[in-house]
Design a protein around this motif. Structure first.
Motif, PDB file in Angstrom:
ATOM      1  N   MET A 122       0.852  -1.181   0.000  1.00 56.87           N
ATOM      2  CA  MET A 122       0.000   0.000   0.000  1.00 56.87           C
ATOM      3  C   MET A 122       0.890   1.233   0.000  1.00 56.87           C
ATOM      4  O   MET A 122       1.893   1.278   0.693  1.00 56.87           O
ATOM      5  CB  MET A 122      -0.905   0.001   1.230  1.00 56.87           C
ATOM      6  CG  MET A 122      -1.945  -1.078   1.167  1.00 56.87           C
ATOM      7  SD  MET A 122      -2.982  -1.163   2.619  1.00 56.87           S
ATOM      8  CE  MET A 122      -3.803   0.397   2.585  1.00 56.87           C
ATOM      9  N   GLY A 123       0.536   2.230  -0.788  1.00 53.43           N
ATOM     10  CA  GLY A 123       1.285   3.475  -0.796  1.00 53.43           C
ATOM     11  C   GLY A 123       2.541   3.428  -1.637  1.00 53.43           C
ATOM     12  O   GLY A 123       3.367   4.311  -1.535  1.00 53.43           O
ATOM     13  N   GLY A 124       2.695   2.426  -2.502  1.00 55.43           N
ATOM     14  CA  GLY A 124       3.846   2.391  -3.385  1.00 55.43           C
ATOM     15  C   GLY A 124       5.044   1.715  -2.763  1.00 55.43           C
ATOM     16  O   GLY A 124       4.943   0.667  -2.156  1.00 55.43           O
ATOM     17  N   GLU A 125       6.184   2.365  -2.893  1.00 57.70           N
ATOM     18  CA  GLU A 125       7.441   1.798  -2.427  1.00 57.70           C
ATOM     19  C   GLU A 125       7.463   1.641  -0.909  1.00 57.70           C
ATOM     20  O   GLU A 125       6.962   2.499  -0.194  1.00 57.70           O
ATOM     21  CB  GLU A 125       8.600   2.698  -2.858  1.00 57.70           C
ATOM     22  CG  GLU A 125       8.786   2.779  -4.356  1.00 57.70           C
ATOM     23  CD  GLU A 125       9.148   1.432  -4.959  1.00 57.70           C
ATOM     24  OE1 GLU A 125      10.041   0.763  -4.435  1.00 57.70           O
ATOM     25  OE2 GLU A 125       8.520   1.068  -5.972  1.00 57.70           O
TER      26      GLU A 125
ATOM     27  N   CYS B 232      11.177   0.957   8.632  1.00 54.59           N
ATOM     28  CA  CYS B 232      10.663   1.423   9.922  1.00 54.59           C
ATOM     29  C   CYS B 232      11.839   1.977  10.716  1.00 54.59           C
ATOM     30  O   CYS B 232      12.885   1.342  10.815  1.00 54.59           O
ATOM     31  CB  CYS B 232      10.008   0.277  10.683  1.00 54.59           C
ATOM     32  SG  CYS B 232       9.550   0.701  12.387  1.00 54.59           S
ATOM     33  N   TYR B 233      11.662   3.144  11.299  1.00 58.60           N
ATOM     34  CA  TYR B 233      12.757   3.730  12.075  1.00 58.60           C
ATOM     35  C   TYR B 233      12.944   3.043  13.422  1.00 58.60           C
ATOM     36  O   TYR B 233      13.938   3.272  14.094  1.00 58.60           O
ATOM     37  CB  TYR B 233      12.587   5.242  12.255  1.00 58.60           C
ATOM     38  CG  TYR B 233      11.241   5.691  12.762  1.00 58.60           C
ATOM     39  CD1 TYR B 233      10.946   5.689  14.106  1.00 58.60           C
ATOM     40  CD2 TYR B 233      10.263   6.132  11.879  1.00 58.60           C
ATOM     41  CE1 TYR B 233       9.713   6.103  14.571  1.00 58.60           C
ATOM     42  CE2 TYR B 233       9.029   6.552  12.339  1.00 58.60           C
ATOM     43  CZ  TYR B 233       8.756   6.540  13.673  1.00 58.60           C
ATOM     44  OH  TYR B 233       7.532   6.949  14.130  1.00 58.60           O
ATOM     45  N   GLY B 234      12.046   2.170  13.825  1.00 56.53           N
ATOM     46  CA  GLY B 234      12.221   1.419  15.069  1.00 56.53           C
ATOM     47  C   GLY B 234      12.968   0.116  14.864  1.00 56.53           C
ATOM     48  O   GLY B 234      13.957  -0.156  15.532  1.00 56.53           O
TER      49      GLY B 234
ATOM     50  N   SER C 129       3.561   5.076   4.634  1.00 56.38           N
ATOM     51  CA  SER C 129       2.303   5.686   5.048  1.00 56.38           C
ATOM     52  C   SER C 129       2.604   7.059   5.613  1.00 56.38           C
ATOM     53  O   SER C 129       3.262   7.184   6.643  1.00 56.38           O
ATOM     54  CB  SER C 129       1.612   4.812   6.100  1.00 56.38           C
ATOM     55  OG  SER C 129       0.448   5.437   6.559  1.00 56.38           O
ATOM     56  N   GLU C 130       2.126   8.077   4.944  1.00 53.27           N
ATOM     57  CA  GLU C 130       2.344   9.444   5.400  1.00 53.27           C
ATOM     58  C   GLU C 130       1.362   9.830   6.501  1.00 53.27           C
ATOM     59  O   GLU C 130       1.650  10.651   7.354  1.00 53.27           O
ATOM     60  CB  GLU C 130       2.211  10.426   4.233  1.00 53.27           C
ATOM     61  CG  GLU C 130       3.173  10.156   3.100  1.00 53.27           C
ATOM     62  CD  GLU C 130       4.629  10.285   3.496  1.00 53.27           C
ATOM     63  OE1 GLU C 130       4.942  11.129   4.359  1.00 53.27           O
ATOM     64  OE2 GLU C 130       5.452   9.539   2.942  1.00 53.27           O
TER      65      GLU C 130
ATOM     66  N   GLY D 205       3.649   2.601   8.841  1.00 56.58           N
ATOM     67  CA  GLY D 205       3.516   1.352   8.092  1.00 56.58           C
ATOM     68  C   GLY D 205       3.788   0.134   8.945  1.00 56.58           C
ATOM     69  O   GLY D 205       3.096  -0.882   8.848  1.00 56.58           O
ATOM     70  N   CYS D 206       4.792   0.211   9.809  1.00 66.72           N
ATOM     71  CA  CYS D 206       5.112  -0.913  10.694  1.00 66.72           C
ATOM     72  C   CYS D 206       4.004  -1.096  11.735  1.00 66.72           C
ATOM     73  O   CYS D 206       3.613  -2.225  12.041  1.00 66.72           O
ATOM     74  CB  CYS D 206       6.464  -0.678  11.366  1.00 66.72           C
ATOM     75  SG  CYS D 206       7.109  -2.140  12.222  1.00 66.72           S
TER      76      CYS D 206
END
Length: 184
Positions: A13-16, A20-22, A30-31, A44-45
């Protein structure tokens, strides 16, 4: 890079995907997605984690014994930024990983122990490990049946626990102090 994924309607979903920064997992970009106030995960995560929880809650009786490890692995792998709530969250989830993985306590007893420990407090921020563990929530998402789901959660929880090995002694001390205070 486009991947297939039945949990996201057959495509990212949402393209590329984005990391995850975690935990570093490549997850759907996902914006606008929601996250948690003090758990450090990308939207996203957090969405992938939500899908894993949906599976567990949909058949909670079957997944009950493994559910707490799912929550603990995710929370400890996404520690967020230093704050009172994030510090306590990481501490109690790592303590429950210790109780279940190292001491072999059953989920109900480990949960009771975690609740006792959280009421004791006195935690300090633990500097997160350089690597949050080599297995992420994506590993669990791909499980095809309950037995595989459980095995993958156990692998993930073990990976996260091992990632925090530099803090195992502090975690064991926190658990021991709280248990002594409660006469256990």
């Amino acid at each position: 890079m486009t991947g297939t994924n039945e949990w996201f309607g057959g495509s990212w979903m949402g393209g590329e995907p984005e990391a995850c920064y975690g935990c570093g997992a490549l997850v759907p970009r996902s914006e606008k997605g929601t996250t948690h106030e003090y758990i450090g995960a990308s939207p996203g995560c957090w969405s992938v984690y939500g899908k894993v929880l949906e599976r567990e809650y949909a058949d909670y009786e079957r997944y009950f014994d493994i559910h707490r490890l799912t929550v603990d692995a995710y929370a400890a792998q996404h520690p967020g930024e230093p704050s009172r709530r994030a510090t306590q969250s990481v501490a109690v989830h790592l303590i429950r990983l210790h109780l279940m993985l190292e001491l072999g306590l059953p989920p109900e007893r480990a949960n009771a122990g975690m609740q006792r420990v959280s009421s004791k407090g006195g935690f300090v921020w633990l500097e997160p490990p350089e690597s949050p563990g080599w297995i992420t929530v994506l590993h669990v998402r791909e499980a095809r049946d309950p037995a595989e789901h459980e095995a993958r959660v156990r692998e993930w929880a073990g990976s996260v626990w091992e990632a925090w090995s530099g803090h195992h002694e502090a975690i064991r001390r926190w658990a021991a102090v709280a248990f002594r205070a409660w006469g256990i």
